[in-house]
Design an enzyme around this catalytic site. Structure first.
Site, PDB file in Angstrom:
ATOM      1  N   PRO A  27      15.417   3.410  13.994  1.00 50.57           N
ATOM      2  CG  PRO A  27      14.845   1.747  12.458  1.00 50.57           C
ATOM      3  CD  PRO A  27      15.637   1.983  13.705  1.00 50.57           C
ATOM      4  CB  CYS A 109       6.992  -1.284  10.936  1.00 51.53           C
ATOM      5  SG  CYS A 109       5.828   0.096  10.937  1.00 51.53           S
ATOM      6  CG  HIS A 181      10.389  -3.720  19.655  1.00 49.92           C
ATOM      7  ND1 HIS A 181       9.818  -2.622  19.053  1.00 49.92           N
ATOM      8  CD2 HIS A 181      10.038  -3.642  20.967  1.00 49.92           C
ATOM      9  CE1 HIS A 181       9.139  -1.925  19.957  1.00 49.92           C
ATOM     10  NE2 HIS A 181       9.261  -2.533  21.122  1.00 49.92           N
ATOM     11  N   GLY A 223      11.923   0.170  25.285  1.00 45.94           N
ATOM     12  CA  GLY A 223      11.795   0.578  26.676  1.00 45.94           C
ATOM     13  C   GLY A 223      13.063   0.993  27.382  1.00 45.94           C
TER      14      GLY A 223
END
Length: 342
Positions: A27, A109, A181, A223
């Site tokens: 997203p 986020c 992440h 990445g």
């Protein structure tokens, strides 16, 4: 590569099936809107696609329809931003009623706007609250409720902190599907863009997390740029989420279905992908959309190919003009050397 398919990896592209986390497109605010997702679906039938993060406040109080999507986008996950269990449960229920295949809670986020709303990466410091949020959603829906998070925040970046967070959320909420992440987030001092680039990647930490929680479905994000890298990660994990590379170089997705999902369908050529978009573009323009709202997501399709710059330039200079239609893309295709079978 042997396909190891379980209940988390059954995907037919039909709403209601358990979506696969084997490969997903991250997203991304201002990027993965419904036009982008329709375009990405032309490249892969099986990739799990995500909405941009939508806040519970926008869904509950906003005037626009923040849950709108095209049926062709399935399998599709709605990513929610929020920290109020009641509001999140309400939005999750709406998502299921609208046909979404999954709901995902954003715990990754790092932007100031997100922190001020008490959601996103700052929630890593409130594992109990995250568990309450996920529990509230799981109680009212049958579709999967998943979590996307980081490996740490600020100085809370020990492996113990990460395992405590995952352990608390999974045990107290029943959540069994996490996307990690593989960077920590600095909640102050770095911009969201810098938080995607400066904190170092730590894939081994995510691999270790999967070994310590083998019963959980774990996907890695951050990445990843090539199919070879995706396949390497899948030796250790259940799934891989790709963000910027899937957007800036979308044709990297062209062989996904064949290499990751066992599809026997031929790989689409770039020209075929463009032409497959024509009926959609014409429908959207007829309904009041503008060509550049759609074509901006297609600019990277010919990346690293002869004529790619001319392709991008022609679209950028003409798609915003009044009345612009598919002829702009047809003319842009003429900038690609005809002898290239792409």
């Amino acid at each position: 590569m042997t396909l190891n398919v379980d209940k988390h990896q059954e995907t037919s592209g039909i709403a209601g099936d358990y979506p696969s986390s084997r490969f997903s497109v991250a997203p991304m605010l201002d990027w993965t809107d419904r036009h982008c997702r329709y375009f990405h679906r032309q490249l892969s039938e099986h990739a799990l696609l995500y909405t941009e993060m939508v806040t519970t406040g926008a869904i509950i109080h906003g005037k626009a329809d923040y849950l709108a999507y095209n049926e062709e986008e399935h399998p599709l996950s709605l990513q929610l931003g929020g920290s109020n269990p009641v509001d999140l449960a309400h939005c999750a229920k709406l998502a299921q009623e609208r046909g979404y295949d999954e709901v995902n809670l954003n715990v990754g986020c790092p932007s100031d706007r997100v922190q001020n709303g008490r959601f996103g990466a700052c929630l890593m410091g409130e594992a109990e609250l995250v568990a309450q949020c996920v529990s509230a959603m799981r109680e009212v829906v049958d579709i999967p409720v998943t979590v996307k998070t980081r490996i740490g925040i600020d100085d809370q970046d020990s492996y113990q902190f990460l395992t405590d967070f995952i352990g608390t959320v999974s045990e107290k909420s029943g959540c069994d599907d996490f996307t990690i992440h593989a960077r920590k987030a600095w909640l102050s001092g770095l911009s969201p863009k810098e938080n995607r680039e400066i904190p170092p990647l730590d894939y081994p930490r995510v691999y270790q997390l999967k070994r310590d929680f083998p019963h959980l479905t774990m996907a890695v994000n951050g990445g990843v740029k090539t199919l070879a890298e995706i396949e390497a990660h899948l030796e250790h994990l259940d799934g891989v989420m790709v963000g910027r590379e899937a957007y800036q170089n979308p044709y990297m997705m062209a062989e996904l279905d064949q290499r990751l999902f066992g599809s026997n369908k031929p790989v689409k050529k770039r020209r075929e992908v463009v032409e497959a978009m024509y009926p959609y573009i014409e429908r959207q323009i007829a309904n009041g959309s503008y060509l550049n709202h759609i074509s901006r997501h297609m600019l990277g399709l010919f990346q690293n190919m002869p004529g790619a710059r001319q392709w991008r330039r022609h679209i950028s200079e003409n798609a915003h003009k009044p009345g612009a239609g598919i002829e702009v893309l047809q003319q842009a295709l003429e900038k690609i050397p005809a002898h290239l079978d792409v």
